[in-house]
Design a protein around this motif. Structure first.
Motif, PDB file in Angstrom:
ATOM      1  N   LYS A 635       0.799  -1.153   0.045  1.00 24.54           N
ATOM      2  CA  LYS A 635       0.026  -0.080  -0.092  1.00 24.54           C
ATOM      3  C   LYS A 635       0.987   1.218  -0.220  1.00 24.54           C
ATOM      4  CE  LYS A 635      -4.116  -2.114   2.209  1.00 24.54           C
ATOM      5  NZ  LYS A 635      -4.871  -1.919   3.377  1.00 24.54           N
ATOM      6  N   ALA A 636       2.036   1.277   0.758  1.00 23.88           N
ATOM      7  CA  ALA A 636       2.828   2.451   0.646  1.00 23.88           C
ATOM      8  C   ALA A 636       3.836   2.548  -0.293  1.00 23.88           C
ATOM      9  CB  ALA A 636       3.455   2.333   2.052  1.00 23.88           C
ATOM     10  N   ASN A 637       3.751   1.558  -1.218  1.00 20.40           N
ATOM     11  CA  ASN A 637       4.663   1.424  -2.572  1.00 20.40           C
ATOM     12  C   ASN A 637       6.080   1.358  -1.812  1.00 20.40           C
ATOM     13  OD1 ASN A 637       2.810   1.167  -4.632  1.00 20.40           O
ATOM     14  ND2 ASN A 637       2.379   3.445  -4.335  1.00 20.40           N
ATOM     15  N   GLN A 638       6.561   0.740  -0.870  1.00 13.14           N
ATOM     16  CA  GLN A 638       7.617   0.760  -0.253  1.00 13.14           C
ATOM     17  C   GLN A 638       8.432  -0.731  -0.356  1.00 13.14           C
ATOM     18  OE1 GLN A 638       7.552   2.001   3.614  1.00 13.14           O
ATOM     19  NE2 GLN A 638       6.833   4.049   3.262  1.00 13.14           N
ATOM     20  N   ILE A 639       8.064  -1.480  -1.165  1.00 13.16           N
ATOM     21  CA  ILE A 639       8.528  -2.849  -1.474  1.00 13.16           C
ATOM     22  C   ILE A 639       8.952  -3.247  -2.986  1.00 13.16           C
ATOM     23  CG2 ILE A 639       6.313  -3.820  -1.691  1.00 13.16           C
ATOM     24  CD1 ILE A 639       7.205  -6.384  -0.304  1.00 13.16           C
ATOM     25  N   SER A 640       9.933  -3.745  -3.004  1.00 13.71           N
ATOM     26  CA  SER A 640      10.510  -4.095  -4.308  1.00 13.71           C
ATOM     27  C   SER A 640      10.167  -5.522  -4.685  1.00 13.71           C
ATOM     28  CB  SER A 640      11.908  -4.072  -4.581  1.00 13.71           C
ATOM     29  OG  SER A 640      12.551  -5.053  -3.748  1.00 13.71           O
ATOM     30  N   ASN A 641      10.251  -6.000  -5.974  1.00 14.35           N
ATOM     31  CA  ASN A 641       9.817  -7.395  -6.242  1.00 14.35           C
ATOM     32  C   ASN A 641      10.803  -8.353  -5.576  1.00 14.35           C
ATOM     33  OD1 ASN A 641       7.874  -6.403  -8.081  1.00 14.35           O
ATOM     34  ND2 ASN A 641       9.257  -6.004  -9.715  1.00 14.35           N
ATOM     35  N   ASP A 642      12.067  -7.942  -5.729  1.00 13.22           N
ATOM     36  CA  ASP A 642      12.955  -8.950  -4.594  1.00 13.22           C
ATOM     37  C   ASP A 642      12.629  -9.014  -3.441  1.00 13.22           C
ATOM     38  OD1 ASP A 642      14.249  -9.244  -7.214  1.00 13.22           O
ATOM     39  OD2 ASP A 642      15.706  -7.831  -6.452  1.00 13.22           O
ATOM     40  N   ASP A 643      12.195  -7.890  -2.698  1.00 14.75           N
ATOM     41  CA  ASP A 643      11.782  -7.936  -1.206  1.00 14.75           C
ATOM     42  C   ASP A 643      10.417  -8.724  -1.098  1.00 14.75           C
ATOM     43  OD1 ASP A 643      13.986  -6.748  -0.477  1.00 14.75           O
ATOM     44  OD2 ASP A 643      12.975  -4.858  -0.369  1.00 14.75           O
ATOM     45  N   LEU A 644       9.440  -8.736  -2.028  1.00 10.06           N
ATOM     46  CA  LEU A 644       8.285  -9.277  -2.073  1.00 10.06           C
ATOM     47  C   LEU A 644       8.426 -10.914  -2.385  1.00 10.06           C
ATOM     48  CD1 LEU A 644       5.194  -9.211  -1.915  1.00 10.06           C
ATOM     49  CD2 LEU A 644       5.167  -8.739  -4.473  1.00 10.06           C
ATOM     50  N   LEU A 645       9.260 -11.188  -3.106  1.00 10.93           N
ATOM     51  CA  LEU A 645       9.639 -12.546  -3.484  1.00 10.93           C
ATOM     52  C   LEU A 645      10.264 -13.305  -2.304  1.00 10.93           C
ATOM     53  CD1 LEU A 645       9.819 -14.893  -5.530  1.00 10.93           C
ATOM     54  CD2 LEU A 645      12.032 -14.130  -6.244  1.00 10.93           C
ATOM     55  N   VAL A 646      11.149 -12.670  -1.504  1.00  7.14           N
ATOM     56  CA  VAL A 646      11.907 -13.098  -0.273  1.00  7.14           C
ATOM     57  C   VAL A 646      10.660 -13.339   0.708  1.00  7.14           C
ATOM     58  CG1 VAL A 646      13.314 -12.657   1.476  1.00  7.14           C
ATOM     59  CG2 VAL A 646      14.012 -12.275  -0.851  1.00  7.14           C
ATOM     60  N   ALA A 647       9.803 -12.472   1.089  1.00  5.03           N
ATOM     61  CA  ALA A 647       8.772 -12.752   2.068  1.00  5.03           C
ATOM     62  C   ALA A 647       7.903 -13.903   1.457  1.00  5.03           C
ATOM     63  CB  ALA A 647       8.129 -11.237   2.248  1.00  5.03           C
ATOM     64  N   LEU A 648       7.532 -13.755   0.314  1.00  2.86           N
ATOM     65  CA  LEU A 648       6.487 -15.001  -0.196  1.00  2.86           C
ATOM     66  C   LEU A 648       7.097 -16.353   0.077  1.00  2.86           C
ATOM     67  CD1 LEU A 648       5.154 -13.617  -3.222  1.00  2.86           C
ATOM     68  CD2 LEU A 648       3.921 -13.840  -1.193  1.00  2.86           C
ATOM     69  N   GLU A 649       8.416 -16.177  -0.182  1.00  2.70           N
ATOM     70  CA  GLU A 649       9.195 -17.773   0.136  1.00  2.70           C
ATOM     71  C   GLU A 649       9.358 -18.052   1.670  1.00  2.70           C
ATOM     72  OE1 GLU A 649      13.079 -17.314  -1.603  1.00  2.70           O
ATOM     73  OE2 GLU A 649      12.443 -17.539  -3.495  1.00  2.70           O
ATOM     74  N   LYS A 650       9.477 -17.049   2.304  1.00  2.00           N
ATOM     75  CA  LYS A 650       9.452 -17.356   3.884  1.00  2.00           C
ATOM     76  C   LYS A 650       8.031 -17.642   4.436  1.00  2.00           C
ATOM     77  CE  LYS A 650      13.285 -14.443   5.098  1.00  2.00           C
ATOM     78  NZ  LYS A 650      13.776 -13.381   6.020  1.00  2.00           N
TER      79      LYS A 650
END
Length: 850
Positions: A635-650
């Protein structure tokens, strides 16, 4: 031959006691031995006569030889004394001349005059010489007859070896010294021997030379030995090398010239000549006169007469010995036949043609209790006949006398002397004399009381045995190997299978014991296994199996084994027992055990419910946090695709973890049919640790483990073994919690190692805790059903664990751990064999229920 005393007749002074001993011994001898002694008497007498003659001749000959030897010894010693005195006299004369020379009382001319007189007076002395200390001859006189020496020129120097070392010895010892015999060349004889005497000269304490006298050894023999000695004996002077220096000895007599076997050479003796020493010996040997023809002829005449007498006596003795041998053979044969008759267990009785008893053997007398005098000569009725059967036995006797008895014999009752009776079998045969004429009847009697009793007992025993087998609640059948014949079948077998041999073979085939199909030989009633060893088969253990027979609708426990039948054939016995009720009970027990295991797992999971909820709460909370964080940052547009991918893997990893926890719990709670399969030990332990670690963390207990490398796979039910491990680790954590150990001592250790137990490879599982251990009361009832030390426990956990381990052919044990006398924990150990089970598909619950 036995020892026997000498006859008292050989001693005229024999005492009455010895005469009585001789007579007593003689009466004990058998007639054949007495004849032998009588026949040997003349032979012993001739032998004693020959021994006496030979002893007399030997004694006289020894006496004669001894006298001759004594005479030779005495004469030789006398001759040696005469020769010694002559040498000492010459030595004294030379020493007297030597003293005159040492005192300068005579010169060389006077020395020659005295030497000449001395040599002329003594023929054995060949030369006398004066030799100075430089070995030069100052004066010398040599006998004209001494051609072997030659002239001694004044001023000539003696050679080193000419005096045989006596010059140096006389110089050193300063006393007269005789040399060894020296050989010199003689024109008349090829080899002549001489003897030197060195007398030392002393001039004011210094050695001034020697006076050397030279003797002829032959002269010493001719002039020194008395003529009466040389007339009686052959005398010679020899050196220590047995070389004859003077004189001659007679040659040894040839063996062919001996008339008597013990004739020896003439007597001889030798002794050293003093003072010369061992270098010169005097030897004398008697002359051999007549050959003793008269004495020898008398000896040979006596010997010939004795030999003739011995030859005649030997012939007589051989004839007597043959007669004695024939007599002994006859006695031996008689004794042998009598011994055979006396040792027979069969009674023998002989009857003449009129029915009178003429002979009975000891066995017959022993059977009846009557002696021979009471039986021989008796006529019917005989004393051994029972009074009640006299009429029957009279008819039997009439048949016997007329040859109408059966070949197999007949049975009768016989009475003993004491009135008792026994059963006997009689066999009758004609009695034929050497001329071929029948003189009577020979009857043999055998006591058959005991065999008859045994036969009756065997019949009764067979009836009892058949009754027992018929009343058994098991079907028993026996059939020979390689044949469809049924040798035996009891009542139950006949009621089940109708007495058919095919049912026996079907049972054997289902048990798994190999059988031999009938062949053409079996159809001819020939045993196909004949000739093969059967001991190893009949000694083998029984083969057991449980089978289901659809025709009967029954479960049967079949036991089969080999045995040797009464006719020697190899047979197979099958015993089938109805176990249908037991099988139904086992199935019900298995179902109950299954329900108990499910209840135990549900109880375990109920106890672990809070811990399981805590375990699931952690991954679910992490998923929620990851999802809320990603939503806020998106929502805050403060996440990149790489960070999003890491969070989804965890997030996915936490979801997988929660799914694994749920899958483990479902697999543990859901109990499927028993399924034994090859399982890796490391996987079993890892799965159990994941479920048990939740409970251990709830009790704040630390879990450590040690798993050996390269462990073999086990043929087990995975869920059951995991249930055992989880139950043991959970109990260990609860024991530590109850003992209130400090945090540093709240440890549970799991060890898995390979081991050898009773020669079998196993894998051992051990769970060690640091709790309060087990009291002796608890240790005794540890594996008892419905016994528990927990307030909420059912008391079936350890009981089920032990049943599960034993169903896998293992064993579960518990021991306390000690530090000195203090209990510091407990160890539960169980092991599973590595060898695969013989029937992997068999339900584990069946074995547990059993």
């Amino acid at each position: 031959m036995s020892q026997f005393p000498l006859s008292p007749t050989s001693d005229a002074t024999a005492s009455p006691a010895s005469m009585a001993l001789w007579r007593r011994w003689w009466r004990k001898q058998s007639p054949s031995r007495q004849d032998r002694f009588i026949a040997l008497g003349p032979l012993f007498a001739v032998i004693l006569f020959l021994a006496a003659v030979i002893a007399a001749f030997a004694y006289l000959r020894i006496e004669e030889i001894d006298r001759e030897q004594q005479a030779v010894t005495r004469d030789v010693e006398y001759a040696q004394q005469r020769l010694r005195l002559r040498l000492l006299e010459r030595q004294e004369q030379l020493m007297r001349i030597g003293r005159d020379v040492s005192n300068n009382e005579i010169d060389a001319e006077e020395f020659v005059i005295q030497a000449e007189a001395l040599v002329n007076q003594n023929p054995e002395l060949m030369a006398v010489s004066w030799i100075d200390n430089r070995r030069r001859i100052k004066a010398s006189y040599v006998s004209p007859s001494a051609n072997s020496i030659g002239s001694r020129t004044v001023g000539e120097q003696l050679k080193l070896g000419e005096t045989d070392g006596t010059y140096e010895l006389a110089r050193d010892l300063r006393q007269p010294v005789y040399s060894r015999p020296l050989f010199v060349q003689d024109t008349r004889r090829s080899n002549a021997a001489s003897l030197q005497l060195q007398v030392p000269l002393d001039e004011q304490g210094k050695f001034a030379g020697v006076i050397m006298g030279e003797y002829s050894v032959d002269g010493l023999l001719r002039f020194g030995i008395p003529t009466e000695i040389t007339a009686k004996y052959a005398v010679a002077l020899v050196d220590d090398k047995e070389t004859v220096l003077a004189g001659n000895l007679p040659p040894a007599r040839d063996g062919a010239a001996r008339l008597l076997p013990w004739t020896e050479d003439a007597a001889k003796y030798e002794i050293p000549v003093s003072p010369v020493g061992n270098g010169l010996l005097i030897r004398a040997e008697g002359y051999r006169a007549s050959q003793g023809v008269v004495g020898s002829g008398f000896f040979w005449l006596v010997s010939a007469l004795s030999a003739l007498t011995v030859w005649m006596l030997i012939g007589n003795w051989r004839h007597t010995r043959r007669r004695v041998q024939a007599q002994e053979a006859l006695q031996t044969e008689t004794h042998f036949r009598r011994a055979m008759e006396n040792s027979m267990l069969t009674g023998m009785r002989a009857l003449d043609l009129q029915g009178r008893i003429t002979y009975v053997n000891p066995a017959f007398c022993q059977m009846t209790g009557l002696n021979e005098d009471e039986l021989v000569g008796c006529t019917a009725p005989f004393p051994h006949w029972p009074e009640s059967e006299i009429t029957t036995l009279m008819g039997r006797l009439d048949d016997e006398l007329h040859g109408r008895t059966p070949a197999g014999g007949f049975e009768v009752r016989v009475k003993r002397k004491n009135g008792n009776t026994f059963d006997a079998r009689l066999y009758v045969s004609p009695l034929i004399d050497p001329h071929g004429q029948q003189t009577g009847w020979m009857t043999s009697m055998t006591d058959i009381t005991e065999p008859k009793r045994i036969r009756e007992e065997l019949t009764a025993s067979y009836e009892r045995f058949t009754t027992v087998l018929e009343g058994l609640d098991a079907a028993v059948s026996v059939a020979p190997m390689g044949s469809s014949e049924l040798l035996f079948a009891n009542r139950l077998y006949r009621s089940w299978f109708g007495g058919q041999a095919s049912s026996h073979l079907n049972l054997v085939a289902q048990v798994g014991v190999p059988t031999v199909k009938p062949s053409g030989d079996a159809l001819d009633a020939v045993d196909g296994m004949a000739g093969f060893p059967t001991d190893s088969l009949t000694d083998a253990q029984t083969a057991n199996a449980e089978i289901f027979v659809p025709e009967l609708g029954k479960w049967l426990e079949v036991r089969s084994r080999y045995l040797t039948w009464v006719d020697g054939r190899l047979a197979q016995m099958v015993i089938a027992t109805d176990i249908t009720p037991r099988r139904h009970a086992e199935e019900q027990a298995a179902q109950q055990n299954e329900r108990a295991q499910n209840a135990s797992r549900l109880i375990t999971m109920g106890e672990m419910a809070s811990s399981v909820a805590h375990e699931l709460n952690q991954p679910l909370t992490a998923i929620n946090n990851y999802c809320n964080g990603m939503v806020s940052r998106i929502k805050a547009n403060q996440i990149s695709n790489d960070d999003l991918l890491v969070a989804l893997e965890k997030t996915a990893k936490q979801a997988w973890r929660a799914g694994q926890i749920i899958q483990r719990i479902r697999a543990f709670v859901k109990r499927s049919e028993p399924n034994r399969s090859a399982a890796e030990v490391a996987t079993l332990v890892s799965n159990a640790m994941e479920l048990a670690e939740i409970e251990l963390r709830r009790h704040h207990v630390r879990l450590t483990h040690h798993i050996a490398a390269r462990l073999p796979d086990l043929m087990v039910d995975r869920i059951l073994i995991e249930q055992v491990l989880i139950n043991l680790m959970k109990n260990a954590a609860e024991s530590i919690a109850q003992s209130h150990r400090p945090t540093a001592q709240r440890n549970v250790e799991l060890q898995v190692i390979p081991k050898q137990i009773d020669g079998q490879s196993v894998v051992e599982f051990s769970v060690l805790d640091s709790g309060q251990g087990l009291s002796p009361e608890v240790m005794e009832r540890l594996f008892e059903a419905f016994y528990s030390t927990k307030a909420e426990g059912m008391g079936i956990g350890l009981k089920l664990c032990r049943s599960i381990v034993e169903s896998h052919h293992g064993r579960l044990e518990a021991v306390n751990l000690y530090n000195g006398d203090d209990v510091v924990g407990c160890r539960f150990t169980f092991w599973i064999p590595v060898i695969p089970l013989t029937s992997p598909a068999a339900p584990a619950t069946d074995t547990i229920a059993a």
